[in-house]
Design a protein around this motif. Structure first.
Motif, PDB file in Angstrom:
ATOM      1  N   UNK A   1      15.345  -4.015  75.777  1.00 29.16           N
ATOM      2  CA  UNK A   1      15.583  -2.595  75.525  1.00 29.16           C
ATOM      3  C   UNK A   1      16.765  -2.431  74.574  1.00 29.16           C
ATOM      4  N   UNK A   2      16.532  -1.571  73.586  1.00 26.93           N
ATOM      5  CA  UNK A   2      17.647  -1.227  72.698  1.00 26.93           C
ATOM      6  C   UNK A   2      17.757   0.291  72.722  1.00 26.93           C
ATOM      7  N   UNK A   3      18.971   0.786  72.954  1.00 28.30           N
ATOM      8  CA  UNK A   3      19.094   2.243  72.931  1.00 28.30           C
ATOM      9  C   UNK A   3      20.068   2.660  71.845  1.00 28.30           C
ATOM     10  N   UNK A   4      19.678   3.713  71.116  1.00 29.02           N
ATOM     11  CA  UNK A   4      20.497   4.213  70.025  1.00 29.02           C
ATOM     12  C   UNK A   4      20.933   5.636  70.382  1.00 29.02           C
ATOM     13  N   UNK A   5      22.230   5.833  70.478  1.00 29.09           N
ATOM     14  CA  UNK A   5      22.762   7.127  70.911  1.00 29.09           C
ATOM     15  C   UNK A   5      23.673   7.682  69.831  1.00 29.09           C
ATOM     16  N   UNK A   6      23.609   9.001  69.611  1.00 24.86           N
ATOM     17  CA  UNK A   6      24.622   9.608  68.740  1.00 24.86           C
ATOM     18  C   UNK A   6      25.383  10.642  69.557  1.00 24.86           C
TER      19      UNK A   6
ATOM     20  N   UNK B   1      24.847  -9.203  80.333  1.00 24.79           N
ATOM     21  CA  UNK B   1      24.550  -7.768  80.446  1.00 24.79           C
ATOM     22  C   UNK B   1      24.033  -7.192  79.137  1.00 24.79           C
ATOM     23  N   UNK B   2      24.739  -7.516  78.061  1.00 22.09           N
ATOM     24  CA  UNK B   2      24.328  -6.964  76.781  1.00 22.09           C
ATOM     25  C   UNK B   2      25.524  -6.616  75.926  1.00 22.09           C
ATOM     26  N   UNK B   3      25.212  -5.999  74.794  1.00 18.17           N
ATOM     27  CA  UNK B   3      26.251  -5.729  73.808  1.00 18.17           C
ATOM     28  C   UNK B   3      26.099  -4.301  73.292  1.00 18.17           C
ATOM     29  N   UNK B   4      27.238  -3.655  73.042  1.00 16.86           N
ATOM     30  CA  UNK B   4      27.180  -2.312  72.458  1.00 16.86           C
ATOM     31  C   UNK B   4      28.095  -2.246  71.249  1.00 16.86           C
ATOM     32  N   UNK B   5      27.520  -1.844  70.104  1.00 15.50           N
ATOM     33  CA  UNK B   5      28.322  -1.608  68.908  1.00 15.50           C
ATOM     34  C   UNK B   5      28.499  -0.101  68.754  1.00 15.50           C
ATOM     35  N   UNK B   6      29.749   0.345  68.576  1.00 19.13           N
ATOM     36  CA  UNK B   6      30.003   1.775  68.367  1.00 19.13           C
ATOM     37  C   UNK B   6      30.511   1.969  66.949  1.00 19.13           C
ATOM     38  N   UNK B   7      29.837   2.843  66.206  1.00 13.78           N
ATOM     39  CA  UNK B   7      30.254   3.107  64.829  1.00 13.78           C
ATOM     40  C   UNK B   7      30.781   4.534  64.774  1.00 13.78           C
ATOM     41  N   UNK B   8      32.063   4.643  64.456  1.00 15.30           N
ATOM     42  CA  UNK B   8      32.675   5.961  64.329  1.00 15.30           C
ATOM     43  C   UNK B   8      32.736   6.324  62.861  1.00 15.30           C
TER      44      UNK B   8
ATOM     45  N   UNK C   1      29.885   9.634  66.484  1.00 15.32           N
ATOM     46  CA  UNK C   1      29.805   8.266  66.983  1.00 15.32           C
ATOM     47  C   UNK C   1      28.342   7.852  67.154  1.00 15.32           C
ATOM     48  N   UNK C   2      28.051   6.647  66.678  1.00 19.21           N
ATOM     49  CA  UNK C   2      26.710   6.080  66.874  1.00 19.21           C
ATOM     50  C   UNK C   2      26.866   4.833  67.749  1.00 19.21           C
ATOM     51  N   UNK C   3      26.104   4.774  68.853  1.00 16.08           N
ATOM     52  CA  UNK C   3      26.189   3.601  69.725  1.00 16.08           C
ATOM     53  C   UNK C   3      24.848   2.893  69.739  1.00 16.08           C
ATOM     54  N   UNK C   4      24.875   1.609  69.377  1.00 17.04           N
ATOM     55  CA  UNK C   4      23.651   0.821  69.405  1.00 17.04           C
ATOM     56  C   UNK C   4      23.841  -0.260  70.467  1.00 17.04           C
ATOM     57  N   UNK C   5      23.029  -0.127  71.527  1.00 23.50           N
ATOM     58  CA  UNK C   5      23.251  -0.976  72.696  1.00 23.50           C
ATOM     59  C   UNK C   5      22.017  -1.803  72.983  1.00 23.50           C
ATOM     60  N   UNK C   6      22.224  -3.068  73.376  1.00 27.06           N
ATOM     61  CA  UNK C   6      21.062  -3.888  73.740  1.00 27.06           C
ATOM     62  C   UNK C   6      21.297  -4.539  75.092  1.00 27.06           C
TER      63      UNK C   6
END
Ligand SMILES: Nc1ncnc2c1ncn2[C@@H]1O[C@H](COP(=O)(O)OP(=O)(O)O)[C@@H](O)[C@H]1O
Ligand SMILES: [Mg+2]
Length: 554
Positions: A465-470, A538-545, A480-485
């Motif tokens: 699962x990959x979730x993309x949140x703004x 658990x996974x990784x989350x990249x946050x782009x501000x 902020x954009x968060x791309x989490x896997x």
């Protein structure tokens, strides 16, 4: 390939440095030890010589004294005096009161008959005329015998003096107790293993050695003919290494041999060798460790600067390539846009014509209308293509345009949808509805999102699962954009390096290690920042501000 070259360079540096520092060190160590050994051995030999000479002088002095004592006796008394046993006894008692070195004393006449005797044995009246010593003393005047047991059953030797008194010849003969004599020789037996003994001309032992053979047997020391002074030798005798000094006595053909064990005498030398060896090994180790460490640091620096250079080269090449492509694309787009505009205009005109009544009544009207609609549609499509080409042309220099982050994300995800589907990876989106338009560069942002999403897909691999949140709140100055896997996560030692250019954990050929570093620099250039949070398993989350208005000017 690259690694091999660095390794070769590393070993070259290590080998050169070591040979330049170790060779002098070892040469110095060896020569110092050699010098020390030579001078120390010389010193040992010298002290052995002194010991031997002192001993031989003492023994000679002892013999001198005995001989002169007997000489004095013979020459201050007449035959008649001394052949009187009572008188001889009193003289002997007087002599013995000074030193007990004599066992007995006797007078022998010209015919070899023992005329008078004072001592513990029954020898009076014996005939010595055929004994070799008797002939010898008549010939030389003074005679010192070898050590023998005789009937006395303990080792002794005699001194005989011939006196010529007017026309009478007689002999004074005394026996020497060898105990004192042996004691003097033994004084040269130094240390635990040192030995000293006297041998006669034939090599027969005259005093008992400390080790090995017994008295009166042949010594294992090879006898040379008489020589002057003291001879010093390093020899192997009976399988053992020995330092040997030998000197002939003055009064008698006896050779004094003093032997020392070099292991014992050279113990300080062995200690010195151990010390030199220890210091040498310590020094060598220190130098080796130091050299390896320095070479490591140097190669590390070299690798780092090479990488930085390679990165710069790569980005420069990429941007030159992009610039050239961009120019070409812009040119084509421009050339194609003009005819497209004309076609579009003509389509509008044809459409106007089609709205006239008489044409509408024509039997081919619907076909005309269909064709015009299709032409219009395809001109629009072609225009979109030229637009995209123009967009690509602007890619190199960041532009400051109004961008809709959610839309860019949608487009990027669309682009990856097939790949994700194929791997059974679900990409969920949760977009902030009232996202404001931002001033930024859409194509560069697209590249950033693409890189991070690609990494997430690579990390998840399959079924994930990959979730993309703004996110945006009206009070914020940034979005902020968060791309989490839910991939495997990143261990902490790797985490600190993922933004390094060329850092990759992917196997050779499948990762360049540039994705994150380029993304990082793009976001930085756009005035934003990239943060990462990861937990192994658990996974990784990249946050782009990103700032609402980017920080650079165009
Ligand atoms: N979502 C992620 N999950 C786990 N590891 C990641 C993730 N994103 C990046 N990484 C790690 O960061 C490294 C560097 O990524 P990147 O710079 O894109 O280079 P590349 O993808 O060519 O390896 C990757 O090799 C990987 O180890
Ligand atoms: Mg990547």
């Amino acid at each position: 390939m690259q690694d091999k070259a660095y390794r070769r360079l590393f070993w070259k540096i290590v080998a050169t440095t070591l040979s330049f520092s170790l060779v002098p060190l070892l040469a110095l160590g060896f020569s110092m030890y050699h010098e020390f050994r030579v001078s120390y051995t010389a010193k040992i030999m010298e002290s052995l010589r002194t010991l031997t000479e002192n001993r031989s002088n003492a023994i000679d002095l002892f013999l001198d004294e005995r001989i002169s004592q007997l000489n004095t006796l013979a020459y201050t008394h007449t035959y008649d005096n001394l052949s009187d046993e009572t008188y001889l006894n009193s003289v002997f008692t007087l002599m013995q009161s000074r030193s007990r070195s004599f066992v007995d004393i006797g007078i022998i006449n010209r015919n070899g008959i023992h005329a008078a005797y004072v001592g513990p044995y029954e020898v009076k009246g014996l005939d010595y005329s055929n004994e070799s010593w008797f002939q010898e003393v008549l010939l030389r005047g003074v005679y010192v015998s070898d050590v023998f047991t005789g009937f006395r059953r303990f080792p002794h030797f005699i001194i005989a003096i011939m006196r010529r008194q007017e026309n009478r010849i007689w002999i004074l003969r005394a026996t020497i107790d060898t105990e004192i004599f042996e004691g003097m020789v033994k004084a040269a037996q130094v240390g635990q293993r040192g030995d000293a003994f006297v041998v006669n001309r034939e090599g027969v032992l005259q005093t008992p050695p400390r080790f090995g053979e017994k008295l009166f047997t042949m010594s294992d020391y090879p006898i040379a003919s008489r020589f002057g002074g003291t001879r010093l030798e390093e020899k192997v005798i009976g399988g053992e290494h020995a330092l040997v000094a030998s000197t002939w006595l003055r009064n008698k053909d006896w050779l004094l041999v003093v032997r020392e064990d070099p292991r014992e005498e050279l113990l300080p030398l062995a200690h010195a060798r151990l010390l030199v060896l220890g210091l040498g090994i310590g020094g060598v180790l220190l130098i080796v460790v130091g050299t390896v460490a320095v070479a490591r640091v140097m190669i590390g620096q070299l690798i780092k600067s090479d990488r930085e250079k390679a990165y710069l080269d790569a980005t420069l090449m990429q941007s030159t390539k992009m610039a050239a492509l961009g120019k070409l694309a812009a040119g084509i787009a421009h050339e194609v846009n003009n005819p497209l505009a004309v076609i579009k205009e003509k389509v509008g005109w044809i459409r106007d014509l089609l709205s006239e009544e008489d044409i509408q009544e024509s039997e081919n009207y619907t076909e005309f209308e269909d064709a015009v609609r299709k032409i219009d549609y395809h001109v629009d499509r072609a225009k979109k293509v030229t637009h995209r080409l123009l967009g690509f042309a602007r890619r190199m220099e960041p532009v400051n345009e109004k961008v809709d982050i959610n839309r860019i994300l949608d487009e990027t995800i669309d682009f990856l949808r097939n790949e994700a589907h194929y791997r059974n990876i679900v990409i969920n989106t949760d977009f902030c509805r009232n996202m404001p338009q931002t001033m930024s560069d859409s194509s560069q942002l697209q590249q950033v999102f693409l890189n991070i999403l690609n990494n997430a897909i690579d990390a998840v691999g399959k079924d994930g699962l990959i979730s993309v949140t703004t996110q945006y709140r009206p009070s914020d100055t940034e979005i902020c954009v968060i791309i989490q896997d839910n991939g495997p996560g990143i261990p902490s030692d790797v985490l600190t390096r993922i933004f390094d250019p060329f850092f990759t954990t992917k196997e050779l050929g499948s990762g360049t290690g540039l994705g994150l570093s380029i993304s990082y620099s793009i976001v930085e250039k756009l005035g934003g920042r990239v943060l990462v949070a990861s937990e192994v398993g658990q996974g990784t989350a990249f946050s782009i501000y990103l700032p609402l208005r980017n920080g650079y000017s165009v």
